[in-house]
Design an enzyme around this catalytic site. Sequence first.
Site, PDB file in Angstrom:
ATOM      1  N   HIS A  66       0.853  -1.185   0.000  1.00 15.57           N
ATOM      2  CA  HIS A  66       0.000   0.000   0.000  1.00 15.57           C
ATOM      3  C   HIS A  66       0.892   1.240   0.000  1.00 15.57           C
ATOM      4  O   HIS A  66       1.995   1.209   0.539  1.00 15.57           O
ATOM      5  CB  HIS A  66      -0.852  -0.040   1.275  1.00 15.57           C
ATOM      6  CG  HIS A  66      -1.903   1.008   1.359  1.00 15.57           C
ATOM      7  ND1 HIS A  66      -1.659   2.265   1.850  1.00 15.57           N
ATOM      8  CD2 HIS A  66      -3.213   0.978   1.026  1.00 15.57           C
ATOM      9  CE1 HIS A  66      -2.777   2.970   1.818  1.00 15.57           C
ATOM     10  NE2 HIS A  66      -3.737   2.211   1.329  1.00 15.57           N
ATOM     11  N   LYS A 120     -10.961   0.120  10.427  1.00 19.20           N
ATOM     12  CA  LYS A 120     -11.178  -1.053   9.574  1.00 19.20           C
ATOM     13  C   LYS A 120     -11.591  -2.270  10.411  1.00 19.20           C
ATOM     14  O   LYS A 120     -11.703  -3.374   9.892  1.00 19.20           O
ATOM     15  CB  LYS A 120      -9.902  -1.382   8.793  1.00 19.20           C
ATOM     16  CG  LYS A 120      -9.494  -0.302   7.788  1.00 19.20           C
ATOM     17  CD  LYS A 120      -8.300  -0.749   6.975  1.00 19.20           C
ATOM     18  CE  LYS A 120      -7.614   0.370   6.244  1.00 19.20           C
ATOM     19  NZ  LYS A 120      -8.367   0.952   5.132  1.00 19.20           N
ATOM     20  N   GLN A 140      -5.236  -4.833   6.885  1.00 19.49           N
ATOM     21  CA  GLN A 140      -6.323  -5.698   6.414  1.00 19.49           C
ATOM     22  C   GLN A 140      -6.332  -7.052   7.128  1.00 19.49           C
ATOM     23  O   GLN A 140      -7.187  -7.896   6.833  1.00 19.49           O
ATOM     24  CB  GLN A 140      -6.204  -5.930   4.895  1.00 19.49           C
ATOM     25  CG  GLN A 140      -6.264  -4.673   4.056  1.00 19.49           C
ATOM     26  CD  GLN A 140      -7.613  -3.956   4.109  1.00 19.49           C
ATOM     27  OE1 GLN A 140      -8.599  -4.496   4.620  1.00 19.49           O
ATOM     28  NE2 GLN A 140      -7.651  -2.749   3.608  1.00 19.49           N
ATOM     29  N   ASP A 183       2.509  -4.587   7.884  1.00 21.76           N
ATOM     30  CA  ASP A 183       1.331  -3.733   7.729  1.00 21.76           C
ATOM     31  C   ASP A 183       0.106  -4.632   7.877  1.00 21.76           C
ATOM     32  O   ASP A 183      -0.240  -5.385   6.963  1.00 21.76           O
ATOM     33  CB  ASP A 183       1.402  -3.069   6.349  1.00 21.76           C
ATOM     34  CG  ASP A 183       0.088  -2.413   5.935  1.00 21.76           C
ATOM     35  OD1 ASP A 183      -0.917  -2.561   6.636  1.00 21.76           O
ATOM     36  OD2 ASP A 183       0.086  -1.755   4.883  1.00 21.76           O
ATOM     37  N   CYS A 192      -4.731   2.692  -3.721  1.00 19.24           N
ATOM     38  CA  CYS A 192      -3.434   3.056  -3.115  1.00 19.24           C
ATOM     39  C   CYS A 192      -2.375   1.984  -3.373  1.00 19.24           C
ATOM     40  O   CYS A 192      -1.483   1.767  -2.546  1.00 19.24           O
ATOM     41  CB  CYS A 192      -3.554   3.336  -1.622  1.00 19.24           C
ATOM     42  SG  CYS A 192      -4.551   4.769  -1.252  1.00 19.24           S
TER      43      CYS A 192
HETATM   44  N1  C6P Z   1      -6.551   0.890   2.614  1.00 21.79           N
HETATM   45  C1  C6P Z   1      -8.415   0.680   1.097  1.00 21.79           C
HETATM   46  O1  C6P Z   1      -9.496   1.045   0.634  1.00 21.79           O
HETATM   47  P1  C6P Z   1      -5.071   4.083   6.913  1.00 21.79           P
HETATM   48  O2  C6P Z   1      -5.630   4.932   5.818  1.00 21.79           O
HETATM   49  O3  C6P Z   1      -3.810   4.653   7.485  1.00 21.79           O
HETATM   50  O4  C6P Z   1      -6.081   3.722   7.952  1.00 21.79           O
HETATM   51  O5  C6P Z   1      -4.692   2.671   6.246  1.00 21.79           O
HETATM   52  C2  C6P Z   1      -3.720   2.634   5.261  1.00 21.79           C
HETATM   53  C3  C6P Z   1      -3.570   1.248   4.723  1.00 21.79           C
HETATM   54  C4  C6P Z   1      -2.384   0.571   4.912  1.00 21.79           C
HETATM   55  N2  C6P Z   1      -2.203  -0.678   4.493  1.00 21.79           N
HETATM   56  C5  C6P Z   1      -3.178  -1.349   3.860  1.00 21.79           C
HETATM   57  C6  C6P Z   1      -2.934  -2.755   3.438  1.00 21.79           C
HETATM   58  C7  C6P Z   1      -4.397  -0.732   3.630  1.00 21.79           C
HETATM   59  O6  C6P Z   1      -5.367  -1.404   3.004  1.00 21.79           O
HETATM   60  C8  C6P Z   1      -4.609   0.599   4.047  1.00 21.79           C
HETATM   61  C9  C6P Z   1      -5.878   1.333   3.747  1.00 21.79           C
HETATM   62  C10 C6P Z   1      -7.825   1.476   2.253  1.00 21.79           C
HETATM   63  O7  C6P Z   1      -7.820  -0.309   0.675  1.00 21.79           O
HETATM   64  C11 C6P Z   1      -7.735   2.914   1.916  1.00 21.79           C
HETATM   65  S1  C6P Z   1      -6.628   3.228   0.599  1.00 21.79           S
END
Ligand code: C6P
Length: 415
Positions: free
Chosen positions: A130, A233, A210, A207, A373
């Site tokens: 990401h 999430k 998910q 990371d 992203c």
């Molecule tokens: N993915 C998606 O629609 P934040 O925005 O900091 O809470 O999460 C960032 C992030 C980091 N790693 C992974 C694997 C992610 O999926 C995400 C967030 C969302 O897929 C928004 S782009």
Amino acid sequence: MATSESDIIDVESIRADFPILEREFGGEQLVYLDNAATTQTPEPVIETIADYYRHTNANIHRGLHQLSQEASVAYEEAHDRLAEFIGASGGRKEMIFTRNTTESENLIAYSWGLEELGPGDEIVTTEMEHHSSLVTWQQIAKRTGADIRYIRVTEDGQLDMDHAAELITDDTELVSVVHVSNTLGTINPVRELADLAHDHDAYIFVDGAQAVPTMPVDVEAIDADFYAFSGHKMAGPTGIGGLYGKQHLLEEMEPFLYGGEMIRRVTYEDATWNELPWKYEAGTPAICQGIALAEAADYLDDIGLEAIERHENELAQYTLERFAEFDDIHVLGPGKGEQRGGLVAFEVEDVHAHDLSEILNDYAVAIRAGHHCTQPLHEKLGITATARASFYVYNTKAEIDVMVEALDDARQLFA
Ligand code: C6P
């Protein structure tokens, strides 16, 4: 709408906890399939937020009055709860609250990366990261003179582990890897990667944005050095996320942000740092959100993370089955029957993902369209954008059927 066809969890009673699912648009009931972006919030979490502002609201660690003490204790205990939720035995000393996964990544990049990396050092990451990690490490590499290496993604959406073994060497200082890809749905072998990293005295950052919401995560079984996730999430509020770090590493590292709360003693010349985790939580934190996140962890544990994982996999497999009825729908990531997270990104020939998403919106079906992203991964695959359906505890096969019918109408519109 038909709801509970799952014998894994009682979807019908779970849905009753999420008032937003009752919303209708243009006479159609909402079908919310954008959970990888943000999950919805159950009543116990909404109640915790309302209750906090009704009865407990105060700043923490500053006041000696009753409200401040109650807020402080609840906020501190929330750290212990989230540490327990992801298998960190060090409790609050290994659990920093941040705004989200992105901030957790940046914390490590600034506090550890800027201090420790230099020319000749290598950061090994993957082609499926990401932007929150990919862009962050790119910029840190530029500033420190370190190099970035990308572990290849194979045709079937898996990490090429032979390539990983080639890339991770004694020059590697950090391996940064996504646990579950938000685009491919791939579940990466993070323990194997941790072993590879540690064999070469490198650290591993995982990371878990998910993964933590959707499967049992045990940071100690993974042997992760750092592990990041987001509250929004996992049925929690926005504005709160977590960063796990092994205690001795968090103790050695420099703070990320300076200011109040993170200090022990300040003179006109210098300052010393507070104990963990407060050393990394400068200023007034997201107190209510932290407390509500602990409630979200309780909510998910009551359902059971193994059950959530199985339910999501079942929905993903069902989606693959339904998509297989159309020869112009192409799915990214692991194929049918293979283990994957609860999301499916796909392309429909001759229909742009944004058009699909707009048409589905007319049916009150919420999906995501774009590059999610992961723009370099999309470019590698030769695609500009994909549509993505992503599931959570409250989703049903009947909802997937509604999406597939809407998709079929969209295909015919563009035929
Ligand atoms: N993915 C998606 O629609 P934040 O925005 O900091 O809470 O999460 C960032 C992030 C980091 N790693 C992974 C694997 C992610 O999926 C995400 C967030 C969302 O897929 C928004 S782009």
